[in-house]
Design an enzyme around this catalytic site. Structure first.
Site, PDB file in Angstrom:
ATOM      1  N   TRP A  63      -3.721  -1.705  -1.130  1.00 27.39           N
ATOM      2  CA  TRP A  63      -3.644  -2.954  -1.884  1.00 27.39           C
ATOM      3  C   TRP A  63      -4.130  -4.008  -0.900  1.00 27.39           C
ATOM      4  CZ3 TRP A  63      -3.041  -4.956  -6.574  1.00 27.39           C
ATOM      5  CH2 TRP A  63      -2.742  -6.299  -6.684  1.00 27.39           C
ATOM      6  N   ARG A  99       1.629   1.428  -6.104  1.00 28.98           N
ATOM      7  CA  ARG A  99       1.839   0.476  -5.001  1.00 28.98           C
ATOM      8  C   ARG A  99       0.544  -0.241  -4.620  1.00 28.98           C
ATOM      9  NH1 ARG A  99       6.467   1.356  -2.127  1.00 28.98           N
ATOM     10  NH2 ARG A  99       5.576   0.329  -0.313  1.00 28.98           N
ATOM     11  N   ASN A 149       0.539  -0.220   6.189  1.00 28.37           N
ATOM     12  CA  ASN A 149       0.953  -1.046   5.047  1.00 28.37           C
ATOM     13  C   ASN A 149       1.670  -2.252   5.633  1.00 28.37           C
ATOM     14  OD1 ASN A 149       1.902  -2.138   2.675  1.00 28.37           O
ATOM     15  ND2 ASN A 149       3.650  -0.736   2.513  1.00 28.37           N
ATOM     16  N   GLY A 150       1.150  -3.455   5.398  1.00 26.50           N
ATOM     17  CA  GLY A 150       1.784  -4.660   5.939  1.00 26.50           C
ATOM     18  C   GLY A 150       0.720  -5.649   6.383  1.00 26.50           C
ATOM     19  N   LYS A 195      -2.590  -6.742 -19.364  1.00 31.49           N
ATOM     20  CA  LYS A 195      -2.253  -7.384 -18.102  1.00 31.49           C
ATOM     21  C   LYS A 195      -3.387  -8.308 -17.637  1.00 31.49           C
ATOM     22  CE  LYS A 195       0.052  -8.554 -14.559  1.00 31.49           C
ATOM     23  NZ  LYS A 195       1.088  -9.596 -14.802  1.00 31.49           N
ATOM     24  N   LYS A 204       7.335 -16.771 -21.497  1.00 30.57           N
ATOM     25  CA  LYS A 204       8.013 -15.530 -21.091  1.00 30.57           C
ATOM     26  C   LYS A 204       8.762 -14.936 -22.289  1.00 30.57           C
ATOM     27  CE  LYS A 204       6.267 -14.854 -18.354  1.00 30.57           C
ATOM     28  NZ  LYS A 204       5.169 -15.383 -17.932  1.00 30.57           N
ATOM     29  N   GLU A 255       6.410 -22.402 -19.426  1.00 27.75           N
ATOM     30  CA  GLU A 255       6.416 -21.042 -18.873  1.00 27.75           C
ATOM     31  C   GLU A 255       7.620 -20.249 -19.379  1.00 27.75           C
ATOM     32  OE1 GLU A 255       4.368 -19.194 -17.575  1.00 27.75           O
ATOM     33  OE2 GLU A 255       5.506 -17.593 -16.641  1.00 27.75           O
ATOM     34  N   CYS A 257       0.862  -1.186   0.000  1.00 27.48           N
ATOM     35  CA  CYS A 257       0.000   0.000   0.000  1.00 27.48           C
ATOM     36  C   CYS A 257       0.897   1.235   0.000  1.00 27.48           C
ATOM     37  CB  CYS A 257      -0.872   0.015   1.250  1.00 27.48           C
ATOM     38  SG  CYS A 257      -1.780  -1.490   1.515  1.00 27.48           S
ATOM     39  N   GLU A 301       6.374 -13.709 -25.302  1.00 22.91           N
ATOM     40  CA  GLU A 301       5.450 -12.581 -25.075  1.00 22.91           C
ATOM     41  C   GLU A 301       6.168 -11.242 -24.886  1.00 22.91           C
ATOM     42  OE1 GLU A 301       2.933 -12.555 -21.594  1.00 22.91           O
ATOM     43  OE2 GLU A 301       4.350 -13.723 -20.463  1.00 22.91           O
ATOM     44  N   HIS A 313       9.229 -36.730 -31.286  1.00 19.08           N
ATOM     45  CA  HIS A 313       8.044 -37.024 -32.124  1.00 19.08           C
ATOM     46  C   HIS A 313       7.669 -35.820 -32.956  1.00 19.08           C
ATOM     47  CE1 HIS A 313       7.596 -40.730 -29.841  1.00 19.08           C
ATOM     48  NE2 HIS A 313       7.961 -40.025 -28.805  1.00 19.08           N
TER      49      HIS A 313
HETATM   50  C1  AGP Z   1       1.481 -14.324 -18.512  1.00 24.39           C
HETATM   51  O1  AGP Z   1       2.762 -13.751 -18.563  1.00 24.39           O
HETATM   52  C2  AGP Z   1       0.497 -13.564 -19.396  1.00 24.39           C
HETATM   53  N1  AGP Z   1       0.447 -12.204 -19.036  1.00 24.39           N
HETATM   54  C3  AGP Z   1      -0.865 -14.229 -19.467  1.00 24.39           C
HETATM   55  O2  AGP Z   1      -0.681 -15.515 -20.019  1.00 24.39           O
HETATM   56  C4  AGP Z   1      -1.611 -14.396 -18.123  1.00 24.39           C
HETATM   57  O3  AGP Z   1      -0.972 -15.374 -17.331  1.00 24.39           O
HETATM   58  C5  AGP Z   1      -3.044 -14.863 -18.429  1.00 24.39           C
HETATM   59  O4  AGP Z   1      -3.688 -13.867 -19.184  1.00 24.39           O
HETATM   60  C6  AGP Z   1      -3.860 -15.180 -17.170  1.00 24.39           C
HETATM   61  O5  AGP Z   1      -3.966 -14.023 -16.384  1.00 24.39           O
HETATM   62  P1  AGP Z   1      -4.539 -14.177 -14.884  1.00 24.39           P
HETATM   63  O6  AGP Z   1      -3.560 -15.029 -14.133  1.00 24.39           O
HETATM   64  O7  AGP Z   1      -4.621 -12.774 -14.354  1.00 24.39           O
HETATM   65  O8  AGP Z   1      -5.883 -14.840 -14.958  1.00 24.39           O
END
Ligand code: AGP
Length: 608
Positions: A74, A27, A100-101, A603, A485, A481, A2, A488, A504
């Site tokens: 937050w 924050r 905050n905490g 996001k 990373k 994963e 926060c 994207e 395969h």
């Molecule tokens: C991950 O780096 C991406 N930004 C994306 O795949 C993300 O994980 C996905 O959209 C799910 O988001 P969420 O965890 O907020 O549901």
């Protein structure tokens, strides 16, 4: 995480506090409030939503006074409502507190205060502080704060004002940052320098277990024995953007480096090492009901789907419960099998992903009990699930998920530990897992300390057009994963695959232009993955290996090696993912990509 601000001086406090809160909005931004000494007492104004909502709410009739404190929240305890927004008032309304905490013993303190007649209005842990300070007040505010804090377990950056001493702000720090800004006849308080930079570059940073007392005439810093501390004055040389990112070039890098702390926060108050057990109050499922669960569905998207795959493996291995992992976007339109004793685990950092939310609602319609693994407190998925485990990883600003992923895996291990120990897991096995979890933050830190090694590898591959990521068992999802990373944020095509499955088909892609990342810990399948490495080497693939010990078997086979500490199998994906996060980050930066806001991405995908 926060944001806290405070001001005492000759100017009106409200505009200064609102400006400071806006600087701290990164924050945490789900609710906000101010408390101003208005000549008659403490006037508190709060609003759910972003700072702009608070600003609008007070616009026509702003609190009037030259001393006050403010907070942008937050949420960690209690949804982001106006009632739960800070500042929180004490029972008799003379004291206002922002915090905050996490107060770990808030429940115990709340019961004790209620027994003494204190009435609570909010769901927050912070409100306990306000009543504790009132109960301890005997004519000196800083003495009351110190007495209250001696009863508190947990972390805080906090500030408090009282109508009994209208010219004073008292603040204290333990685990959450706080600084005093030094003006000319005026003093500021803030969680970080971004909130005071417009007014002063001279600051005093509080250390843990220190208390600041600010008045119009000056400030003093005390320890928790009320002894005066001699503190240096620092000068802030950073610009605003640098401060918001904590001095890191990008939010993503800041969040990668926050992981020792965020993994600790995910486990805080939940890991019982000696008992080899975990305490998960928020899942709202009785032990007997947990024991009755005979099948689990985990639904998610993207990175959260990858942690779901890891969760599947550990739950099946240690709890012997069948687990189906479903892409949320597929689950919601199939005719999925959901039985009366099904538990549907819904994983989402944002708690707002449309497909995941729809999948959860479909599972509920079919009678499943739902449990959310969510980072954003009070988000839709968090509110609509029957219970859950908050990640407590703090705001994740970078679009590419990093700290949320590792916290998701840790939360899944905590859940699996609880489920397994409710079944037939021994206390010794439970302790082994709990001890491995407790060692994780320091192990992640040891990897971060060697980030330069990863940057050097990134320099070699910044022009690659394709990547292959290979892993087995728990590290197959880690390979997925790692590939996500990279693609994207650097826009390089990358695929994750089970290492043996590469034969395969994908092996046709291997040549001297194809970098192949192998996650090769010394586990039960190390010999198998060595064979896969040999197959790639035979076709001139460039090999980057994430290992856990010096391997004679890999002599002459790998081009680049990065060693991570050894841990139990189900935690290797956490350690393996950190160098892969850094690899993706450094390659993307070297390619001039917009790391925090990659093209085409959001996001939180709140559309289908
Ligand atoms: C991950 O780096 C991406 N930004 C994306 O795949 C993300 O994980 C996905 O959209 C799910 O988001 P969420 O965890 O907020 O549901």
């Amino acid at each position: 995480m926060c944001g806290i601000v405070g001001y005492v001086g000759p100017k009106l406090a409200t505009p200064i506090l609102i400006d400071g809160l806006k600087r701290l909005e990164y924050r945490g931004y789900d609710s906000a409030g101010v408390a101003i000494m208005n000549g008659k007492g403490v006037e508190t104004r709060k609003a759910a939503g972003k700072i702009a909502r608070l600003e609008k709410a007070i616009f026509d009739d702003p609190p009037h006074g030259t001393l006050g404190i403010g907070h942008t929240r937050w949420a960690t305890h209690g949804p982001p409502t106006t009632t739960n927004a800070h500042p929180h008032a004490s029972h008799n309304g003379t004291i206002a507190v922002v915090h905050n905490g996490i107060i770990e013993n808030a429940t115990t303190l709340k019961r004790s205060l209620e027994a003494r007649g204190y009435v609570f209005k909010s769901d927050t842990d912070t409100e306990v502080l306000a009543h504790l300070i009132e109960a301890a007040y005997a004519g000196n505010l800083e003495a009351a704060v110190i007495e209250a804090l001696h009863q508190v377990d947990g972390t805080y950056g906090m500030a408090v004002i009282s109508s009994a001493e209208p010219d004073k702000i008292v603040a204290a720090r333990k685990g959450s940052p706080l600084l005093v800004g030094l003006g000319d006849g005026e003093y500021y308080l803030a969680s970080d320098a971004s909130a005071v930079l417009s007014y002063t570059r001279e600051v005093v940073y509080l250390d843990d277990d220190e208390v600041a007392v600010l008045t119009r005439d000056g400030y003093k810093i005390l320890d928790l024995d009320a002894s005066l501390q001699d503190k240096p004055v620092s000068r802030i040389d950073w610009d605003l953007a640098q401060i918001e990112r904590g001095g890191y070039q990008h939010f993503m890098l800041k969040e990668i480096f926050e992981q020792p702390t965020t993994i600790t926060d995910t486990m805080r108050g939940r890991l019982l090492v000696d008992e080899g057990f975990s305490k998960l109050g928020g899942i709202n499922i009785l032990a007997d009901d947990l024991k009755a669960v005979d099948n689990i569905v985990i639904t998610a998207c993207g990175t959260s789907w990858h942690s779901a795959l890891i969760g599947k493996m550990m739950i099946e291995e240690l709890c012997r419960i069948p687990v189906a992992v479903e892409y949320a976007s597929e689950f919601r339109y199939r005719n999925p099998i959901v039985r009366p004793n099904s538990l549907c685990i819904v994983i989402s950092q944002s708690g707002e992903t449309a497909d995941t939310l729809a999948a959860m609602r479909e599972a509920k319609r079919r009678g499943a009990r739902t449990m959310g693994l969510v980072n954003v407190v009070g988000s839709t998925i968090a509110r609509e699930s029957d219970g859950g485990i908050y990640l407590h990883a703090g705001p994740e600003i970078g679009v590419a998920s990093t700290k949320a992923f590792t916290s998701q895996v840790v939360a899944l291990v905590l859940f699996t530990l609880k489920m397994a120990r409710l079944r037939d897991m021994s206390v010794e096995k439970g302790r082994e897992i709990a001890q491995a979890l407790a060692a994780l933050p320091a192990q992640v830190q040891s990897i971060l300390d060697r980030a330069q090694e990863i940057e050097n590898i990134a320099e070699e591959f910044k022009r690659a057009q394709n990547f292959l990521y290979l892993g087995r068992g728990y590290n197959f999802p880690a390979a997925l994963e790692g590939a996500l990373k990279l693609k994207e944020i650097s826009y390089i095509h990358a695929e994750g695959y089970p290492a043996a499955e590469m034969k395969h088909g994908p092996i046709a892609l291997i040549d001297e232009m194809m970098p192949v990342v192998f996650i090769a810990p010394h586990d039960a399948v190390f010999d198998k993955i060595t064979s896969n490495i040999q197959e790639v080497k035979a076709r001139k693939g460039k090999i980057i290996a994430i290992t856990t010990r010096e391997e004679e078997a890999l002599e002459g086979l790998i081009d680049y090696e990065f060693r991570v500490p050894e841990t139990i199998d189900l935690l290797t994906p956490v350690l393996a993912s950190v160098p892969l996060q850094l690899l993706a980050y450094y390659i993307a930066v070297k390619r001039g990509c917009n790391v925090d806001q990659p093209r085409n991405l959001a996001k939180s995908v709140t559309v289908e």
